[in-house]
Every structure is written in structure tokens, then in C-alpha cells.
Design a protein around this motif. Structure first.
Motif, short mmCIF file in Angstrom:
data_model
loop_
_atom_site.label_atom_id
_atom_site.label_comp_id
_atom_site.label_asym_id
_atom_site.label_seq_id
_atom_site.Cartn_x
_atom_site.Cartn_y
_atom_site.Cartn_z
N ARG A 18 15.60 -18.00 37.87
CA ARG A 18 15.01 -19.19 37.26
C ARG A 18 13.50 -19.26 37.53
O ARG A 18 12.72 -19.62 36.66
N ARG A 19 13.11 -18.90 38.74
CA ARG A 19 11.69 -18.92 39.10
C ARG A 19 10.89 -17.93 38.26
O ARG A 19 9.79 -18.22 37.79
N LEU A 20 11.46 -16.74 38.04
CA LEU A 20 10.79 -15.73 37.23
C LEU A 20 10.64 -16.19 35.78
O LEU A 20 9.62 -15.95 35.15
N ARG A 21 11.63 -16.88 35.27
CA ARG A 21 11.63 -17.32 33.87
C ARG A 21 10.92 -18.65 33.64
O ARG A 21 10.65 -19.00 32.49
N ALA A 22 10.63 -19.38 34.68
CA ALA A 22 10.09 -20.74 34.54
C ALA A 22 8.89 -20.79 33.61
O ALA A 22 7.90 -20.08 33.80
N GLY A 23 9.02 -21.61 32.57
CA GLY A 23 7.93 -21.81 31.63
C GLY A 23 7.67 -20.66 30.68
O GLY A 23 6.69 -20.67 29.94
N ARG A 24 8.52 -19.66 30.69
CA ARG A 24 8.31 -18.46 29.86
C ARG A 24 9.26 -18.48 28.67
O ARG A 24 10.47 -18.56 28.84
N GLY A 78 7.81 -9.13 34.04
CA GLY A 78 7.95 -9.62 35.40
C GLY A 78 9.00 -8.84 36.14
O GLY A 78 9.87 -8.23 35.53
N ALA A 79 8.91 -8.88 37.46
CA ALA A 79 9.93 -8.24 38.31
C ALA A 79 9.85 -8.86 39.70
O ALA A 79 8.75 -9.11 40.21
N VAL A 80 11.00 -9.10 40.26
CA VAL A 80 11.10 -9.58 41.63
C VAL A 80 12.06 -8.64 42.36
O VAL A 80 13.17 -8.39 41.89
N VAL A 81 11.61 -8.12 43.49
CA VAL A 81 12.45 -7.28 44.34
C VAL A 81 12.47 -7.95 45.71
O VAL A 81 11.41 -8.18 46.31
N VAL A 82 13.67 -8.27 46.18
CA VAL A 82 13.84 -8.84 47.51
C VAL A 82 14.81 -7.93 48.26
O VAL A 82 15.90 -7.65 47.77
N HIS A 83 14.38 -7.44 49.42
CA HIS A 83 15.26 -6.60 50.23
C HIS A 83 15.35 -7.22 51.61
O HIS A 83 14.34 -7.54 52.23
N ARG A 84 16.57 -7.37 52.08
CA ARG A 84 16.78 -7.93 53.41
C ARG A 84 16.77 -6.83 54.46
O ARG A 84 17.11 -5.68 54.18
N VAL A 85 16.40 -7.21 55.65
CA VAL A 85 16.46 -6.34 56.82
C VAL A 85 17.11 -7.13 57.94
O VAL A 85 17.32 -8.34 57.84
N GLY A 86 17.45 -6.42 59.01
CA GLY A 86 18.11 -7.07 60.13
C GLY A 86 19.61 -6.82 60.07
O GLY A 86 20.08 -5.90 59.41
N LEU A 87 20.36 -7.66 60.76
CA LEU A 87 21.80 -7.50 60.87
C LEU A 87 22.51 -8.25 59.74
O LEU A 87 22.32 -9.46 59.58
N GLY A 91 29.86 -9.11 52.74
CA GLY A 91 29.73 -10.31 51.93
C GLY A 91 28.31 -10.83 51.85
O GLY A 91 27.98 -11.62 50.97
N ASP A 92 27.43 -10.39 52.76
CA ASP A 92 26.03 -10.83 52.74
C ASP A 92 25.26 -10.11 51.63
O ASP A 92 25.44 -8.90 51.43
N PRO A 93 24.36 -10.82 50.94
CA PRO A 93 23.50 -10.15 49.97
C PRO A 93 22.47 -9.28 50.70
O PRO A 93 21.92 -9.70 51.73
N ILE A 94 22.23 -8.09 50.16
CA ILE A 94 21.28 -7.15 50.78
C ILE A 94 20.00 -7.05 49.95
O ILE A 94 18.90 -7.13 50.47
N VAL A 95 20.15 -6.81 48.65
CA VAL A 95 19.00 -6.51 47.81
C VAL A 95 19.14 -7.24 46.47
O VAL A 95 20.25 -7.42 45.96
N LEU A 96 18.00 -7.63 45.93
CA LEU A 96 17.95 -8.28 44.63
C LEU A 96 16.84 -7.64 43.82
O LEU A 96 15.71 -7.50 44.31
N VAL A 97 17.16 -7.26 42.60
CA VAL A 97 16.15 -6.78 41.65
C VAL A 97 16.33 -7.59 40.38
O VAL A 97 17.42 -7.60 39.79
N VAL A 98 15.28 -8.29 39.97
CA VAL A 98 15.28 -9.07 38.74
C VAL A 98 14.15 -8.53 37.88
O VAL A 98 13.00 -8.48 38.33
N VAL A 99 14.47 -8.11 36.66
CA VAL A 99 13.47 -7.52 35.77
C VAL A 99 13.46 -8.27 34.45
O VAL A 99 14.52 -8.51 33.85
N ALA A 100 12.27 -8.63 33.99
CA ALA A 100 12.10 -9.34 32.72
C ALA A 100 11.32 -8.48 31.75
O ALA A 100 10.34 -7.84 32.12
#
Length: 160
Positions: A18-24, A78-87, A91-100
Motif C-alpha cells: 500500500r505504501r508503494l502504491r500510495a497516490g499512484r 518502484g521496488a521495495v526489498v526488505v530482508h530480515r536478519v537475526g533469529l 512461520g516468521d517472514p524472512i524476505v519481501l520483494v514488492v515490484v511495481a
């Protein structure tokens, strides 16, 4: 908006989209990939946790370069890449790739390209904890082959 984040906190895929698409109103396609920690891996049952280590500036810069390559290959909006680190736990989300993009084909291809890169080239090291003990995750041949379709040689020859 083009953004790369490395973080320990969980993310909300819907909120990021939603943040990537906001106002677009020029975006015609949005492709979202969310990778999730599972309780097994090839040849391994009972994964209890996954620990991801990284070098913060190197990891971020490497992923930013690959997003730049995706922008050269496809007309992205647009593109958003979020990658988690740590423990992390199953069931936990690890990585997110959003491409517009204006068109679905470009968005799908760019998303696949970025995920293939993340699996093989991003400087992240993974350790799985199982009932038999902890072990580093080796690069997998199938991941290297996926990256090769983009004309990129992985160079993986050991543990990642």
C-alpha cells in the motif's frame, strides 16, 4: 520509490504494498513475494530456527546495486526489498520483494530476478538449528541455475 531495508523486525507485506502504491495511478502491476521461514529444508526435517547474519553496509549496498540492475532491465516504477536478519522461527517472514511496473510481465520478471539474486548473491549467511544441531546452509545448485537464466554467474563454491 525504490527502497532496500535490512532489519530484525517483522514487516507487513500488505502495508508495504500500500505504501508503494500510495497516490499512484500510473502503476499497472504490483508483484509481491514474501519468503517465510519453514520447518524443513531440502534433506533437513525439524528446522527449529534460522539465524541470518550479515555485514550491514555491504548487504544493503549489494541489494541496492541489484535493484539498480533490475531498473536497467525493466521499466519499473518502484521496488521495495526488505530482508530480515537475526533469529527467526518457522512461520516468521524472512524476505519481501514488492515490484511495481506498468505491465505485469515486467513486474513478474523483475521480482523473480531480485529473488534469484537474493538467494545466491546477497551477502547473508544462514544457520539452521535442528534437533541434530546447528549447521550453516550451503548454496544450492538449483538457486545458482535460477540466477544463470539472467546471465549472472553465481560464483558460489561453499557455505552461505
Amino acid at each position: 520509490m525504490f527502497e532496500v531495508r535490512i532489519q530484525t523486525e517483522a514487516f507487513d507485506a500488505g502495508a508495504e504494498s500500500r505504501r508503494l502504491r500510495a497516490g499512484r495511478i500510473d502503476i499497472g502491476a504490483l508483484v509481491v513475494f514474501e519468503g517465510i521461514c519453514r520447518d524443513h529444508a531440502p534433506g533437513v526435517e525439524g528446522v527449529q530456527s534460522l539465524e541470518l547474519e550479515h555485514y550491514p553496509e555491504m548487504t544493503r549496498a549489494s541489494i541496492e546495486r541489484m535493484v539498480g540492475q533490475a531498473r536497467v532491465r525493466w521499466p519499473l516504477q518502484g521496488a521495495v526489498v526488505v530482508h530480515r536478519v537475526g533469529l527467526l522461527h518457522p512461520g516468521d517472514p524472512i524476505v519481501l520483494v514488492v515490484v511495481a511496473s506498468s505491465h505485469r510481465h515486467d513486474a513478474f520478471e523483475a521480482c523473480a530476478f531480485l529473488m534469484d539474486y537474493l538467494k545466491t548473491q546477497a551477502p547473508l549467511w544462514k544457520k539452521e538449528a535442528t534437533p541434530q544441531g546447528a549447521q550453516w546452509v550451503d548454496a544450492r545448485e538449483a538457486d545458482d541455475e535460477a540466477l544463470a537464466r539472467w546471465g549472472i554467474e553465481s560464483g558460489n563454491s561453499g557455505t552461505r
